[in-house]
Design an enzyme around this catalytic site. Structure first.
Site, PDB file in Angstrom:
ATOM      1  N   HIS A 174      39.708  42.032  52.717  1.00 13.22           N
ATOM      2  CA  HIS A 174      38.504  42.571  53.362  1.00 13.22           C
ATOM      3  C   HIS A 174      38.377  41.980  54.761  1.00 13.22           C
ATOM      4  CE1 HIS A 174      34.017  43.831  52.829  1.00 13.22           C
ATOM      5  NE2 HIS A 174      34.365  43.860  54.109  1.00 13.22           N
ATOM      6  N   HIS A 219      37.910  43.564  58.959  1.00 14.58           N
ATOM      7  CA  HIS A 219      37.789  44.717  59.858  1.00 14.58           C
ATOM      8  C   HIS A 219      38.661  44.586  61.111  1.00 14.58           C
ATOM      9  CE1 HIS A 219      34.453  46.349  57.532  1.00 14.58           C
ATOM     10  NE2 HIS A 219      34.059  45.094  57.403  1.00 14.58           N
ATOM     11  N   ALA A 221      25.515  46.135  58.674  1.00 14.42           N
ATOM     12  CA  ALA A 221      25.975  46.527  60.010  1.00 14.42           C
ATOM     13  C   ALA A 221      26.517  47.953  60.049  1.00 14.42           C
ATOM     14  CB  ALA A 221      27.040  45.545  60.486  1.00 14.42           C
ATOM     15  N   ASN A 269      25.732  39.189  49.722  1.00 16.23           N
ATOM     16  CA  ASN A 269      25.398  39.869  50.968  1.00 16.23           C
ATOM     17  C   ASN A 269      25.241  41.363  50.732  1.00 16.23           C
ATOM     18  OD1 ASN A 269      27.424  37.405  52.057  1.00 16.23           O
ATOM     19  ND2 ASN A 269      25.529  37.695  53.183  1.00 16.23           N
ATOM     20  N   ASP A 322      32.799  31.435  55.249  1.00 15.15           N
ATOM     21  CA  ASP A 322      32.958  31.049  56.652  1.00 15.15           C
ATOM     22  C   ASP A 322      32.009  29.934  57.063  1.00 15.15           C
ATOM     23  OD1 ASP A 322      30.610  32.518  56.533  1.00 15.15           O
ATOM     24  OD2 ASP A 322      31.050  33.750  58.308  1.00 15.15           O
ATOM     25  N   GLY A 323      31.176  29.465  56.120  1.00 13.88           N
ATOM     26  CA  GLY A 323      30.209  28.429  56.433  1.00 13.88           C
ATOM     27  C   GLY A 323      28.941  28.963  57.047  1.00 13.88           C
ATOM     28  N   ILE A 324      28.825  30.290  57.178  1.00 17.40           N
ATOM     29  CA  ILE A 324      27.663  30.923  57.792  1.00 17.40           C
ATOM     30  C   ILE A 324      26.989  31.884  56.808  1.00 17.40           C
ATOM     31  CG2 ILE A 324      26.934  32.531  59.613  1.00 17.40           C
ATOM     32  CD1 ILE A 324      29.243  31.281  61.326  1.00 17.40           C
ATOM     33  N   ASP A 357      36.022  38.976  55.860  1.00 18.47           N
ATOM     34  CA  ASP A 357      35.129  40.003  56.424  1.00 18.47           C
ATOM     35  C   ASP A 357      35.133  39.898  57.953  1.00 18.47           C
ATOM     36  OD1 ASP A 357      33.432  42.193  56.419  1.00 18.47           O
ATOM     37  OD2 ASP A 357      31.624  41.029  56.016  1.00 18.47           O
ATOM     38  N   ALA A 363      26.820  40.415  61.129  1.00 16.85           N
ATOM     39  CA  ALA A 363      27.730  41.570  61.201  1.00 16.85           C
ATOM     40  C   ALA A 363      29.165  41.106  61.040  1.00 16.85           C
ATOM     41  CB  ALA A 363      27.545  42.299  62.531  1.00 16.85           C
TER      42      ALA A 363
END
Length: 367
Positions: A55, A57, A135, A213, A242-244, A268, A302
């Site tokens: 996954h 983009h 997004a 999410n 990603d830690g976010i 992602d 996003a």
């Protein structure tokens, strides 16, 4: 080729000091099968299978949805150089004619040695819930459509391995029943509650798009998609580490809840990955990236700006065991889209997608 003296990651999650043999791009069992006996000394290093990102983009200034073959090749080169050797370019919610052009680029990208290998396509839209669009552009969202999917898959050379579906949308049941044996159906971008999600999973949807999410929160009285996935024992779940996107405690508890075999780490990632802070684009919308956090103008996250190899390292930093983090970035994604016979481990007969790392997981070499 012979990779000597490294600590090689095994299918049981241990490391074994041994030599690894490669012939014609495949891992083989013994030195007798090797004709080119060039040696690479891996002393003091760990030898891992290449990461499998199902996954993503885009990266390095390009997006799969640009429908640009050369741009896709740039993404694939970036991914390979950062330890991702198998890759599923991922689309956004866009008009059908645009999607057909996008999917056609995957067939044309080739399989150059310096590129990650395309092992499938992830079709994230347009069969999603407008109330959890994230997004994605709402005007391009449409009800689940079997004919639409099959037309896109034909254009892609039947490369679509994953398709995201909101099970609370009209036509979702028929879509699952008709296509569950043709493509992995992933629940996501939905307001569906526990009962609707579990019913979809019993019908044949057995994957979840970026768990937590773009779905209702996991509540003690309404556990939603998260609870349904936990109860559906054959369901794999994606996790953006990603830690976010996800708090470290939630990352740890997701592994506890789902176990070491059902969590699939994903990036992602979008085109800002590998780039400087600035303004980029995702699915036709402007995205600002600052210190790896990518957001729309309204503050919606996003995608990510972190590659999968780094997500795996972050998982370890958050307390996930070394073996579980590696499995979640290699074996599990490969199994989830049905390509574990080709990639995802270092066993004879598989593609020689090999990473050499030091003890703190600095990437030293990608083969």
């Amino acid at each position: 080729m012979i990779i000597k003296n490294g600590s090689v990651f095994q299918e049981d999650g241990t490391f074994e000091k041994k030599d690894l043999y490669v012939e014609n791009g495949k891992i083989v069992s013994s030195i007798e099968e090797v004709t080119d006996r060039k040696e690479i000394d891996a002393s003091g290093m760990k030898v891992l299978p290449g990461a499998v990102d199902i996954h993503s983009h885009g990266a390095f200034g390009h997006d799969f949805s640009d429908a640009d073959v050369e741009g896709l090749k740039t993404v694939l080169r970036y991914e390979k150089s950062h330890g991702v050797t198998s890759y599923c370019p991922t689309s956004m919610t866009l008009p059908k004619e645009q999607l057909l052009d996008i999917f056609a680029t995957a067939v044309k990208a080739g399989n150059a040695e310096d590129q990650a290998r395309i092992v499938g396509i992830n079709m994230e839209g347009p069969f999603i819930d407008p109330d959890k669009k994230g997004a994605h552009v709402e005007r391009h969202i449409r009800r689940p459509d079997i004919g639409f999917f099959r037309e896109c898959n034909e254009k892609s050379g039947n490369l679509i391995k994953l398709v995201t579906l909101a099970p609370n949308m009209e036509g979702a049941d028929e879509f699952i029943e008709e296509l569950k044996d043709e493509v992995k159906i992933s629940i996501g971008h939905t307001m569906a509650g526990y009962d609707a999600a579990l019913a979809a999973m019993k019908k044949g949807a057995n994957h979840v798009t970026h768990l937590f999410n773009a779905m209702p929160a996991y509540g003690h009285r309404d556990p939603g998609v998260v609870g349904a996935a936990a109860d559906a024992e054959n369901c794999m779940v994606e996790l953006i580490c990603d830690g976010i996107h996800i708090h470290p405690s939630v990352v740890r508890n997701t592994f506890r809840m789902f176990g070491s075999e059902r969590v699939v780490l994903i990036s992602d990632s979008m085109m800002a990955t590998g780039m400087e802070n600035g303004t980029y684009e995702l699915g036709g919308q402007e995205v600002t990236m600052n210190n790896r956090k990518a957001t729309l103008a309204n503050g919606t996250i996003a995608g990510s700006a972190t590659n999968l190899f780094d997500c795996m390292k972050i998982a370890m930093k958050f307390g996930i065991s070394e073996a579980d983090a590696i499995f979640a970035a290699t074996r599990n994604p490969a199994k989830s889209i049905g390509v574990y016979d080709r990639v995802g481990s270092l066993t004879p007969g598989k593609e020689a997608d090999i990473l050499l790392v030091d003890d703190v997981y600095n990437l030293k070499k990608v083969l």
